[in-house]
Design a protein around this motif. Structure first.
Motif, PDB file in Angstrom:
ATOM      1  N   TYR A  43       0.824  -1.202   0.000  1.00 54.00           N
ATOM      2  CA  TYR A  43       0.000   0.000   0.000  1.00 54.00           C
ATOM      3  C   TYR A  43       0.861   1.257   0.000  1.00 54.00           C
ATOM      4  O   TYR A  43       0.531   2.259  -0.590  1.00 54.00           O
ATOM      5  CB  TYR A  43      -0.928   0.001   1.213  1.00 54.00           C
ATOM      6  N   ALA A  44       1.990   1.187   0.665  1.00 58.52           N
ATOM      7  CA  ALA A  44       2.886   2.344   0.757  1.00 58.52           C
ATOM      8  C   ALA A  44       4.279   1.924   0.329  1.00 58.52           C
ATOM      9  O   ALA A  44       4.659   0.763   0.454  1.00 58.52           O
ATOM     10  CB  ALA A  44       2.911   2.871   2.183  1.00 58.52           C
ATOM     11  N   PHE A  45       5.009   2.860  -0.203  1.00 61.52           N
ATOM     12  CA  PHE A  45       6.368   2.596  -0.633  1.00 61.52           C
ATOM     13  C   PHE A  45       7.339   3.232   0.350  1.00 61.52           C
ATOM     14  O   PHE A  45       7.084   4.292   0.895  1.00 61.52           O
ATOM     15  CB  PHE A  45       6.616   3.160  -2.031  1.00 61.52           C
ATOM     16  N   ILE A  46       8.453   2.586   0.551  1.00 59.81           N
ATOM     17  CA  ILE A  46       9.494   3.103   1.430  1.00 59.81           C
ATOM     18  C   ILE A  46      10.636   3.567   0.547  1.00 59.81           C
ATOM     19  O   ILE A  46      11.017   2.891  -0.399  1.00 59.81           O
ATOM     20  CB  ILE A  46       9.965   2.019   2.422  1.00 59.81           C
ATOM     21  N   GLY A  47      11.171   4.706   0.847  1.00 60.20           N
ATOM     22  CA  GLY A  47      12.277   5.222   0.051  1.00 60.20           C
ATOM     23  C   GLY A  47      11.780   6.004  -1.144  1.00 60.20           C
ATOM     24  O   GLY A  47      10.733   6.635  -1.096  1.00 60.20           O
ATOM     25  N   ARG A  48      12.504   5.940  -2.245  1.00 65.29           N
ATOM     26  CA  ARG A  48      12.171   6.725  -3.418  1.00 65.29           C
ATOM     27  C   ARG A  48      11.589   5.860  -4.513  1.00 65.29           C
ATOM     28  O   ARG A  48      11.919   6.012  -5.679  1.00 65.29           O
ATOM     29  CB  ARG A  48      13.407   7.458  -3.911  1.00 65.29           C
ATOM     30  N   TYR A  49      10.730   4.912  -4.172  1.00 65.34           N
ATOM     31  CA  TYR A  49      10.070   4.088  -5.172  1.00 65.34           C
ATOM     32  C   TYR A  49       8.583   4.336  -5.073  1.00 65.34           C
ATOM     33  O   TYR A  49       8.058   4.292  -3.969  1.00 65.34           O
ATOM     34  CB  TYR A  49      10.362   2.610  -4.942  1.00 65.34           C
ATOM     35  N   PRO A  50       7.862   4.647  -6.061  1.00 68.41           N
ATOM     36  CA  PRO A  50       8.323   4.824  -7.422  1.00 68.41           C
ATOM     37  C   PRO A  50       9.175   6.077  -7.567  1.00 68.41           C
ATOM     38  O   PRO A  50       9.120   6.955  -6.709  1.00 68.41           O
ATOM     39  CB  PRO A  50       7.035   4.939  -8.229  1.00 68.41           C
ATOM     40  N   PRO A  51       9.960   6.162  -8.645  1.00 69.15           N
ATOM     41  CA  PRO A  51      10.852   7.301  -8.795  1.00 69.15           C
ATOM     42  C   PRO A  51      10.112   8.626  -8.709  1.00 69.15           C
ATOM     43  O   PRO A  51       8.971   8.739  -9.158  1.00 69.15           O
ATOM     44  CB  PRO A  51      11.445   7.109 -10.191  1.00 69.15           C
ATOM     45  N   LYS A  52      10.778   9.597  -8.120  1.00 65.80           N
ATOM     46  CA  LYS A  52      10.189  10.912  -7.948  1.00 65.80           C
ATOM     47  C   LYS A  52       9.930  11.554  -9.315  1.00 65.80           C
ATOM     48  O   LYS A  52      10.740  11.458 -10.219  1.00 65.80           O
ATOM     49  CB  LYS A  52      11.139  11.794  -7.141  1.00 65.80           C
ATOM     50  N   LYS A  53       8.808  12.201  -9.443  1.00 70.10           N
ATOM     51  CA  LYS A  53       8.471  12.882 -10.682  1.00 70.10           C
ATOM     52  C   LYS A  53       8.958  14.323 -10.596  1.00 70.10           C
ATOM     53  O   LYS A  53       9.130  14.874  -9.520  1.00 70.10           O
ATOM     54  CB  LYS A  53       6.971  12.833 -10.920  1.00 70.10           C
ATOM     55  N   VAL A  54       9.171  14.917 -11.756  1.00 73.05           N
ATOM     56  CA  VAL A  54       9.693  16.266 -11.847  1.00 73.05           C
ATOM     57  C   VAL A  54       8.599  17.178 -12.381  1.00 73.05           C
ATOM     58  O   VAL A  54       7.959  16.859 -13.391  1.00 73.05           O
ATOM     59  CB  VAL A  54      10.921  16.311 -12.782  1.00 73.05           C
ATOM     60  N   ALA A  55       8.365  18.301 -11.716  1.00 68.49           N
ATOM     61  CA  ALA A  55       7.379  19.263 -12.180  1.00 68.49           C
ATOM     62  C   ALA A  55       7.968  20.068 -13.334  1.00 68.49           C
ATOM     63  O   ALA A  55       9.079  20.582 -13.235  1.00 68.49           O
ATOM     64  CB  ALA A  55       6.969  20.193 -11.045  1.00 68.49           C
ATOM     65  N   ILE A  56       7.223  20.127 -14.440  1.00 66.39           N
ATOM     66  CA  ILE A  56       7.665  20.896 -15.611  1.00 66.39           C
ATOM     67  C   ILE A  56       6.490  21.696 -16.141  1.00 66.39           C
ATOM     68  O   ILE A  56       5.353  21.514 -15.721  1.00 66.39           O
ATOM     69  CB  ILE A  56       8.212  19.977 -16.734  1.00 66.39           C
ATOM     70  N   SER A  57       6.768  22.549 -17.079  1.00 64.41           N
ATOM     71  CA  SER A  57       5.722  23.257 -17.810  1.00 64.41           C
ATOM     72  C   SER A  57       5.792  22.770 -19.243  1.00 64.41           C
ATOM     73  O   SER A  57       6.873  22.698 -19.829  1.00 64.41           O
ATOM     74  CB  SER A  57       5.976  24.761 -17.745  1.00 64.41           C
ATOM     75  N   ILE A  58       4.653  22.403 -19.811  1.00 65.96           N
ATOM     76  CA  ILE A  58       4.622  21.868 -21.167  1.00 65.96           C
ATOM     77  C   ILE A  58       3.403  22.433 -21.887  1.00 65.96           C
ATOM     78  O   ILE A  58       2.352  22.620 -21.285  1.00 65.96           O
ATOM     79  CB  ILE A  58       4.596  20.319 -21.146  1.00 65.96           C
ATOM     80  N   ARG A  59       3.548  22.704 -23.157  1.00 67.08           N
ATOM     81  CA  ARG A  59       2.428  23.186 -23.961  1.00 67.08           C
ATOM     82  C   ARG A  59       1.896  22.021 -24.781  1.00 67.08           C
ATOM     83  O   ARG A  59       2.655  21.348 -25.471  1.00 67.08           O
ATOM     84  CB  ARG A  59       2.879  24.317 -24.870  1.00 67.08           C
ATOM     85  N   LEU A  60       0.579  21.799 -24.680  1.00 63.51           N
ATOM     86  CA  LEU A  60      -0.072  20.716 -25.427  1.00 63.51           C
ATOM     87  C   LEU A  60      -1.183  21.302 -26.287  1.00 63.51           C
ATOM     88  O   LEU A  60      -1.765  22.338 -25.955  1.00 63.51           O
ATOM     89  CB  LEU A  60      -0.679  19.694 -24.458  1.00 63.51           C
ATOM     90  N   ASP A  61      -1.505  20.625 -27.374  1.00 58.71           N
ATOM     91  CA  ASP A  61      -2.665  21.026 -28.169  1.00 58.71           C
ATOM     92  C   ASP A  61      -3.906  20.884 -27.308  1.00 58.71           C
ATOM     93  O   ASP A  61      -4.012  19.963 -26.479  1.00 58.71           O
ATOM     94  CB  ASP A  61      -2.807  20.137 -29.406  1.00 58.71           C
ATOM     95  N   GLN A  62      -4.876  21.771 -27.493  1.00 55.77           N
ATOM     96  CA  GLN A  62      -6.099  21.741 -26.693  1.00 55.77           C
ATOM     97  C   GLN A  62      -6.823  20.407 -26.842  1.00 55.77           C
ATOM     98  O   GLN A  62      -7.354  19.867 -25.874  1.00 55.77           O
ATOM     99  CB  GLN A  62      -7.030  22.887 -27.090  1.00 55.77           C
ATOM    100  N   VAL A  63      -6.837  19.841 -28.056  1.00 57.28           N
ATOM    101  CA  VAL A  63      -7.519  18.568 -28.289  1.00 57.28           C
ATOM    102  C   VAL A  63      -6.868  17.449 -27.466  1.00 57.28           C
ATOM    103  O   VAL A  63      -7.551  16.550 -26.970  1.00 57.28           O
ATOM    104  CB  VAL A  63      -7.576  18.234 -29.798  1.00 57.28           C
ATOM    105  N   VAL A  64      -5.544  17.499 -27.316  1.00 52.14           N
ATOM    106  CA  VAL A  64      -4.837  16.487 -26.520  1.00 52.14           C
ATOM    107  C   VAL A  64      -5.232  16.635 -25.056  1.00 52.14           C
ATOM    108  O   VAL A  64      -5.575  15.664 -24.375  1.00 52.14           O
ATOM    109  CB  VAL A  64      -3.307  16.621 -26.696  1.00 52.14           C
TER     110      VAL A  64
END
Length: 110
Positions: A43-64
């Motif tokens: 139910y819970a992970f110990i340590g850094r699993y799953p790998p930490k995600k990185v916050a970014i800024s991304i431009r996507l098409d509106q339809v996507v």
């Protein structure tokens, strides 16, 4: 024994027997077998699993964006999963550098 609150209502022995019998008849109650325990996911992970995600800024098409948001909450995770499938399926293509003889310079005025 702790003191019970004034509005506490205890089950009679007959009521307790009915509740216990109903719980024991429930197919989802009871103890797990060793095989069932082995199949459970943590139910819970110990340590850094799953790998930490990185916050970014991304431009996507509106339809996507509309496509992924249409299924409701969790749309960012679905975008991540789709990109992960692509990343794992396709080899990384390294663009040719501009110092290669046949490389074209990027025209930023287009």
């Amino acid at each position: 024994m702790p003191k019970l609150k004034p509005d506490h209502i205890s089950l009679t022995p007959e009521e307790d027997a009915i509740v216990t019998a109903a719980a024991m008849a429930d197919p989802d109650s009871g103890y797990l077998t060793e095989e069932e325990w082995a199949e459970l996911e943590p139910y819970a992970f110990i340590g850094r699993y799953p790998p930490k995600k990185v916050a970014i800024s991304i431009r996507l098409d509106q339809v996507v964006l509309d496509h992924f948001k249409a299924a409701g909450a969790g749309w960012q995770g679905r975008i991540n999963a789709a990109l992960r499938r692509i990343a794992e399926a396709e080899p990384v293509s390294v663009p040719r550098s501009l110092h290669e003889p046949d490389a074209q310079a990027f025209d930023h005025k287009k």
